[in-house]
Design a protein around this motif. Structure first.
Motif, PDB file in Angstrom:
ATOM      1  N   ASP A   1     -11.022  15.912  21.755  1.00  0.00           N
ATOM      2  CA  ASP A   1     -12.009  14.956  21.995  1.00  0.00           C
ATOM      3  C   ASP A   1     -13.115  15.114  20.752  1.00  0.00           C
ATOM      4  O   ASP A   1     -13.577  16.171  20.296  1.00  0.00           O
ATOM      5  N   GLY A   2     -13.808  14.196  20.310  1.00  0.00           N
ATOM      6  CA  GLY A   2     -14.745  13.845  19.323  1.00  0.00           C
ATOM      7  C   GLY A   2     -14.103  14.002  17.910  1.00  0.00           C
ATOM      8  O   GLY A   2     -15.049  14.029  17.188  1.00  0.00           O
ATOM      9  N   LEU A   3     -12.982  13.867  18.040  1.00  0.00           N
ATOM     10  CA  LEU A   3     -12.411  13.798  16.456  1.00  0.00           C
ATOM     11  C   LEU A   3     -11.973  12.275  16.262  1.00  0.00           C
ATOM     12  O   LEU A   3     -11.556  11.556  17.272  1.00  0.00           O
ATOM     13  N   VAL A   4     -12.141  11.733  15.061  1.00  0.00           N
ATOM     14  CA  VAL A   4     -11.540  10.364  14.472  1.00  0.00           C
ATOM     15  C   VAL A   4     -10.075  10.598  14.325  1.00  0.00           C
ATOM     16  O   VAL A   4      -9.739  11.377  13.350  1.00  0.00           O
ATOM     17  N   VAL A   5      -9.301  10.026  14.735  1.00  0.00           N
ATOM     18  CA  VAL A   5      -7.875   9.788  14.484  1.00  0.00           C
ATOM     19  C   VAL A   5      -7.312   8.407  13.832  1.00  0.00           C
ATOM     20  O   VAL A   5      -7.654   7.477  14.172  1.00  0.00           O
ATOM     21  N   LYS A   6      -6.807   8.435  12.776  1.00  0.00           N
ATOM     22  CA  LYS A   6      -6.124   7.176  12.026  1.00  0.00           C
ATOM     23  C   LYS A   6      -4.595   7.564  12.224  1.00  0.00           C
ATOM     24  O   LYS A   6      -4.245   8.599  11.812  1.00  0.00           O
ATOM     25  N   MET A   7      -4.244   6.502  12.574  1.00  0.00           N
ATOM     26  CA  MET A   7      -2.448   6.399  12.945  1.00  0.00           C
ATOM     27  C   MET A   7      -2.007   5.121  12.725  1.00  0.00           C
ATOM     28  O   MET A   7      -2.399   3.988  13.018  1.00  0.00           O
ATOM     29  N   HIS A   8      -0.644   5.127  12.304  1.00  0.00           N
ATOM     30  CA  HIS A   8      -0.143   3.845  12.253  1.00  0.00           C
ATOM     31  C   HIS A   8       0.774   3.799  13.641  1.00  0.00           C
ATOM     32  O   HIS A   8       1.237   4.976  14.154  1.00  0.00           O
ATOM     33  N   TYR A   9       1.074   2.682  14.248  1.00  0.00           N
ATOM     34  CA  TYR A   9       1.678   2.698  15.466  1.00  0.00           C
ATOM     35  C   TYR A   9       2.682   1.390  15.315  1.00  0.00           C
ATOM     36  O   TYR A   9       2.263   0.404  14.900  1.00  0.00           O
ATOM     37  N   THR A  10       3.707   1.548  16.609  1.00  0.00           N
ATOM     38  CA  THR A  10       4.509   0.294  16.696  1.00  0.00           C
ATOM     39  C   THR A  10       4.539   0.476  18.031  1.00  0.00           C
ATOM     40  O   THR A  10       4.697   1.540  18.612  1.00  0.00           O
ATOM     41  N   LEU A  11       4.350  -0.830  18.952  1.00  0.00           N
ATOM     42  CA  LEU A  11       4.165  -0.829  20.304  1.00  0.00           C
ATOM     43  C   LEU A  11       5.434  -1.682  20.743  1.00  0.00           C
ATOM     44  O   LEU A  11       5.528  -2.751  20.385  1.00  0.00           O
ATOM     45  N   LYS A  12       6.302  -1.124  21.616  1.00  0.00           N
ATOM     46  CA  LYS A  12       7.564  -1.846  22.132  1.00  0.00           C
ATOM     47  C   LYS A  12       7.351  -1.976  23.579  1.00  0.00           C
ATOM     48  O   LYS A  12       6.928  -0.969  24.403  1.00  0.00           O
ATOM     49  N   ASN A  13       7.896  -2.933  23.958  1.00  0.00           N
ATOM     50  CA  ASN A  13       8.044  -3.204  25.656  1.00  0.00           C
ATOM     51  C   ASN A  13       9.435  -2.449  26.208  1.00  0.00           C
ATOM     52  O   ASN A  13      10.043  -1.971  25.111  1.00  0.00           O
ATOM     53  N   ALA A  14       9.393  -2.499  27.400  1.00  0.00           N
ATOM     54  CA  ALA A  14      10.756  -1.930  27.912  1.00  0.00           C
ATOM     55  C   ALA A  14      12.007  -2.350  27.290  1.00  0.00           C
ATOM     56  O   ALA A  14      13.168  -1.933  27.520  1.00  0.00           O
TER      57      ALA A  14
ATOM     58  N   GLU B   1      -1.600  -1.282   5.305  1.00  0.00           N
ATOM     59  CA  GLU B   1      -2.706  -1.079   4.940  1.00  0.00           C
ATOM     60  C   GLU B   1      -3.898  -0.670   5.626  1.00  0.00           C
ATOM     61  O   GLU B   1      -4.949   0.195   5.356  1.00  0.00           O
ATOM     62  N   GLU B   2      -3.703  -0.849   6.893  1.00  0.00           N
ATOM     63  CA  GLU B   2      -4.947  -0.586   7.826  1.00  0.00           C
ATOM     64  C   GLU B   2      -4.130  -0.034   9.323  1.00  0.00           C
ATOM     65  O   GLU B   2      -4.028  -0.756  10.178  1.00  0.00           O
ATOM     66  N   PRO B   3      -4.301   1.321   9.257  1.00  0.00           N
ATOM     67  CA  PRO B   3      -4.149   2.128  10.484  1.00  0.00           C
ATOM     68  C   PRO B   3      -5.067   1.811  11.413  1.00  0.00           C
ATOM     69  O   PRO B   3      -6.064   1.691  10.870  1.00  0.00           O
ATOM     70  N   LEU B   4      -4.701   2.205  12.707  1.00  0.00           N
ATOM     71  CA  LEU B   4      -5.521   1.956  13.781  1.00  0.00           C
ATOM     72  C   LEU B   4      -6.468   3.536  13.744  1.00  0.00           C
ATOM     73  O   LEU B   4      -6.129   4.579  13.600  1.00  0.00           O
ATOM     74  N   ALA B   5      -7.847   3.083  13.783  1.00  0.00           N
ATOM     75  CA  ALA B   5      -8.694   4.491  13.889  1.00  0.00           C
ATOM     76  C   ALA B   5      -9.390   4.277  15.242  1.00  0.00           C
ATOM     77  O   ALA B   5      -9.972   3.242  15.497  1.00  0.00           O
ATOM     78  N   TYR B   6      -9.457   5.364  15.786  1.00  0.00           N
ATOM     79  CA  TYR B   6     -10.018   5.630  17.072  1.00  0.00           C
ATOM     80  C   TYR B   6     -10.774   6.840  17.426  1.00  0.00           C
ATOM     81  O   TYR B   6     -10.369   7.904  16.596  1.00  0.00           O
TER      82      TYR B   6
END
Ligand code: ZN
Length: 156
Positions: A7-20, A31-36
């Motif tokens: 908690d309280g940390l910023v995470v940058k990650m690459h992700y791929t989302l797949k359905n079932a 170029e643009e990882p997700l930051a949250y």
């Protein structure tokens, strides 16, 4: 020393989302990882909890049930509206998405699912509701959040 995701940390990650079915439905760009901001509800709970303790460089595959993602579709969110309510739209067709207002005035996405006899069936459920989601993630960076980011509950 590597910061462990918490908690309280910023995470940058690459992700791929797949359905079932294994189809890719979303992905970050190279170029643009997700930051949250971890622990602030920026991402779905099932993915957030699975990333606790990971460090930059880690890769993971996380499968999340609907209950820990976007929930089950709510039949009450499926409604009918007369075709005449869609003024200014030349042809209303299934698959079209519109921005509408939710009960509290918040912007809400609605999707046309059927058009029949001058009546339009619209679905305001999240498009990923009811779906089991698999994320392939690669953690790029983990850093402390600024005071301002923590106060705002999101990454700057
Ligand atoms: Zn802000």
């Amino acid at each position: 020393m590597s910061l462990l995701i918490n908690d309280g940390l910023v995470v940058k990650m690459h992700y791929t989302l797949k359905n079932a079915d294994g189809e890719t439905i979303d992905a970050s760009t190279p170029e643009e990882p997700l930051a949250y901001l971890h622990g602030a509800g920026n991402i779905i709970p099932g993915l957030e909890s699975a990333l606790v303790g990971k460090v930059a460089g880690d890769k993971a595959e996380v499968t999340v049930a609907p209950e820990d993602a976007y929930g089950q579709p709510d039949p009450q969110m499926v409604q009918q509206a007369p075709l005449e309510a869609f003024q200014g739209v030349e042809k209303v067709e299934p698959g079209m998405a519109f921005q509408s207002q939710g009960p509290d005035g918040q912007p809400m996405m609605i999707m046309v699912t059927a058009v029949e006899d001058e009546m339009v069936t619209i679905d305001a459920n999240h498009p990923l509701a009811g779906m089991t989601l698999t994320f392939s993630v690669e953690i790029v960076e983990v850093r402390d959040a600024t005071e301002e980011e923590v106060a705002h509950g999101h990454v700057h």
